[in-house]
Design a protein around this motif. Structure first.
Motif, PDB file in Angstrom:
ATOM      1  N   MET A  81       5.286  50.817  -9.375  1.00  0.00           N
ATOM      2  CA  MET A  81       5.904  49.298  -9.686  1.00  0.00           C
ATOM      3  C   MET A  81       5.376  48.568  -8.232  1.00  0.00           C
ATOM      4  O   MET A  81       5.449  49.080  -7.239  1.00  0.00           O
ATOM      5  CB  MET A  81       7.365  49.238  -9.592  1.00  0.00           C
ATOM      6  CG  MET A  81       7.944  49.963 -10.984  1.00  0.00           C
ATOM      7  SD  MET A  81       7.273  48.760 -12.187  1.00  0.00           S
ATOM      8  CE  MET A  81       8.181  47.316 -11.999  1.00  0.00           C
ATOM      9  N   ASN A  82       4.875  47.214  -8.409  1.00  0.00           N
ATOM     10  CA  ASN A  82       4.451  46.358  -7.442  1.00  0.00           C
ATOM     11  C   ASN A  82       4.850  45.149  -7.679  1.00  0.00           C
ATOM     12  O   ASN A  82       5.664  44.902  -8.707  1.00  0.00           O
ATOM     13  CB  ASN A  82       2.951  46.382  -7.429  1.00  0.00           C
ATOM     14  CG  ASN A  82       2.174  46.196  -8.539  1.00  0.00           C
ATOM     15  OD1 ASN A  82       2.785  45.363  -9.339  1.00  0.00           O
ATOM     16  ND2 ASN A  82       1.118  46.842  -8.628  1.00  0.00           N
ATOM     17  N   ASP A  83       4.685  44.168  -6.985  1.00  0.00           N
ATOM     18  CA  ASP A  83       5.165  42.822  -7.131  1.00  0.00           C
ATOM     19  C   ASP A  83       4.725  41.947  -8.445  1.00  0.00           C
ATOM     20  O   ASP A  83       5.315  41.310  -8.913  1.00  0.00           O
ATOM     21  CB  ASP A  83       4.695  41.889  -5.947  1.00  0.00           C
ATOM     22  CG  ASP A  83       5.581  42.295  -4.509  1.00  0.00           C
ATOM     23  OD1 ASP A  83       6.553  42.905  -4.852  1.00  0.00           O
ATOM     24  OD2 ASP A  83       4.932  41.850  -3.562  1.00  0.00           O
ATOM     25  N   VAL A  84       3.575  42.527  -8.818  1.00  0.00           N
ATOM     26  CA  VAL A  84       2.811  41.856 -10.046  1.00  0.00           C
ATOM     27  C   VAL A  84       3.785  42.388 -11.299  1.00  0.00           C
ATOM     28  O   VAL A  84       4.016  41.592 -12.052  1.00  0.00           O
ATOM     29  CB  VAL A  84       1.471  42.077 -10.261  1.00  0.00           C
ATOM     30  CG1 VAL A  84       0.943  41.473 -11.491  1.00  0.00           C
ATOM     31  CG2 VAL A  84       0.646  41.513  -9.099  1.00  0.00           C
ATOM     32  N   LEU A  85       3.920  43.841 -11.476  1.00  0.00           N
ATOM     33  CA  LEU A  85       4.765  44.425 -12.329  1.00  0.00           C
ATOM     34  C   LEU A  85       6.176  43.790 -12.510  1.00  0.00           C
ATOM     35  O   LEU A  85       6.744  43.717 -13.617  1.00  0.00           O
ATOM     36  CB  LEU A  85       4.339  45.704 -12.331  1.00  0.00           C
ATOM     37  CG  LEU A  85       2.954  46.330 -12.594  1.00  0.00           C
ATOM     38  CD1 LEU A  85       3.115  47.857 -12.284  1.00  0.00           C
ATOM     39  CD2 LEU A  85       2.480  46.064 -13.956  1.00  0.00           C
ATOM     40  N   LYS A  86       6.730  43.797 -11.242  1.00  0.00           N
ATOM     41  CA  LYS A  86       8.124  43.438 -11.175  1.00  0.00           C
ATOM     42  C   LYS A  86       8.226  41.936 -11.645  1.00  0.00           C
ATOM     43  O   LYS A  86       9.370  41.677 -11.897  1.00  0.00           O
ATOM     44  CB  LYS A  86       8.536  43.625  -9.761  1.00  0.00           C
ATOM     45  CG  LYS A  86       8.864  44.959  -9.263  1.00  0.00           C
ATOM     46  CD  LYS A  86       9.606  45.057  -7.933  1.00  0.00           C
ATOM     47  CE  LYS A  86       9.820  46.626  -7.579  1.00  0.00           C
ATOM     48  NZ  LYS A  86      10.577  46.614  -6.282  1.00  0.00           N
ATOM     49  N   SER A  87       7.314  41.242 -11.697  1.00  0.00           N
ATOM     50  CA  SER A  87       7.443  39.768 -12.047  1.00  0.00           C
ATOM     51  C   SER A  87       7.367  39.524 -13.774  1.00  0.00           C
ATOM     52  O   SER A  87       7.503  38.257 -14.120  1.00  0.00           O
ATOM     53  CB  SER A  87       6.612  39.013 -11.148  1.00  0.00           C
ATOM     54  OG  SER A  87       5.099  39.056 -11.618  1.00  0.00           O
TER      55      SER A  87
END
Length: 361
Positions: A81-87
């Motif tokens: 999970m990274n910031d892109v996927l979390k958004s």
């Protein structure tokens, strides 16, 4: 404890305990309608628990002419999970306490010790939802249990409510988008003055027919032919709400009003009832706090040249003693139609009878 109560539980998660989030500072949620990322251990995703999640959210919609699923799922390992996927607009986290893989340990870090103690001691705690968790316009669902068997059973028993949550979220998003543009306010006046009802018709639809007992709106573009009609008659008996009589009423109106080619009497629309694996489905619903029946299925032209899905609602205006049948149907051969039908469902649900005009917007 029922599902509604579970959705208003106190905040269980460590990252939500810092007070009210500054939503304006969050990135805008990304992704397409009805797409979601499932964050869970890969081994569990491939096993029984993954089957339960897919059964709930990747269920096939059985009233469309071609195979389409309720939601498109993409599983992601928690460690990736990274910031892109979390958004993304829809996120589901799935965690059980009996799994000790590196991925599951990552998932457990999202929970406080007190939360884990509650999960371990109460089998009825298995779901929590949050809005705007990592992005604006986002919906997040957490599914959890003390072990796989407990969570599997809870998801299986509650999959209808779990589906409904995300369907309602998607419908609200679509409603906001549909009515950002100017709606056809002149049509509202026609409906109120000539048909004693109202419905919010989005920009881009045209009025095809308006005559006593029937009004038809239509939007045609390169991808689809979307149609909405309202018809009504005197209400005489509760038997009007049976599926058989709803179909009879629908077909009697369509035969006289809805043609592929107005010059060809054998091109009228009728309900498709001969496809056993795509049956007409009716269910009782609360329609704007009134009793109603929702009916979904397929339509076809009498000459078999066209066809597609429809959704209709049957309700009564008690003040006028009038039975209304309102419907949205679509012609879009070769195209996916789930989201077109969602749009029609959202529009139909703005329908108001005469006694509700004071609250209609």
């Amino acid at each position: 404890m029922n599902f509604k109560h579970l959705l208003i539980l106190i905040l269980l998660f460590a990252f939500g305990c810092d007070g009210k989030k500054e939503t304006a500072l969050l990135p805008k949620a990304s992704g397409n309608s009805a797409e979601m990322i499932v964050v869970m251990d890969s081994t569990q995703w491939q096993g029984q628990l993954g089957d339960a999640v897919r059964s709930a959210f990747q269920a096939e919609i059985n009233t469309l002419p071609r195979q389409e699923y309720m939601f498109k799922l993409n599983q992601v390992d928690p460690r990736k999970m990274n910031d892109v996927l979390k958004s993304v607009r829809n996120l589901i986290f799935v965690m059980t306490l009996d799994s000790n893989t590196p991925s599951s340990k990552t998932l457990k870090s999202y929970f406080t010790k007190g939360s884990i103690d509650r999960i371990r001691s109460n089998d009825n705690l298995f779901v929590y939802t949050a809005a705007d968790e990592f992005a604006r316009g986002q919906s997040v669902m957490y599914l959890f249990g003390k072990d796989e068997a407990t969570l599997y059973n809870n998801i299986t028993k509650s999959k209808g409510q779990l589906q409904a949550h995300f369907n309602q979220v998607e419908n609200k998003r679509l409603y906001s988008g549909l009515y950002k543009a100017n709606e056809m306010t002149g049509f509202t006046d026609v409906l109120k003055n000539e048909h004693q009802c109202s419905m919010r018709i989005p920009f881009g639809y045209k009025m095809v027919i308006s005559e006593p007992g029937f009004i038809w709106f239509r939007q045609i573009n390169d991808e689809s032919d979307k149609d909405i009609f309202i018809t009504y008659k005197d209400y005489t008996s509760e038997s009007a709400f049976t599926q058989e009589n709803i179909i009879k009423f629908r077909d009697s109106v369509a035969q006289n009003q809805l043609f592929e080619d107005p010059s060809n009497e054998n091109s009228y629309i009728k309900t498709e009832t001969s496809v056993p694996y795509i049956p007409v489905v009716s269910k009782e619903v609360s329609f704007n706090n009134k009793f109603g029946v929702e009916t979904r299925g397929l339509w076809k032209t009498n000459n078999l040249s066209m066809g597609g899905p429809f959704i209709g609602y049957t309700v009564v205006d008690e003040d006028l003693n009038r039975l209304y049948y309102i419907e949205g149907f679509i012609y879009s051969p070769g195209k996916k139609q789930r989201e077109f039908m969602r749009e029609l469902e959202v529009i139909l649900n703005t329908f108001k009878v005469s006694s509700e005009f004071t609250t209609a917007k």
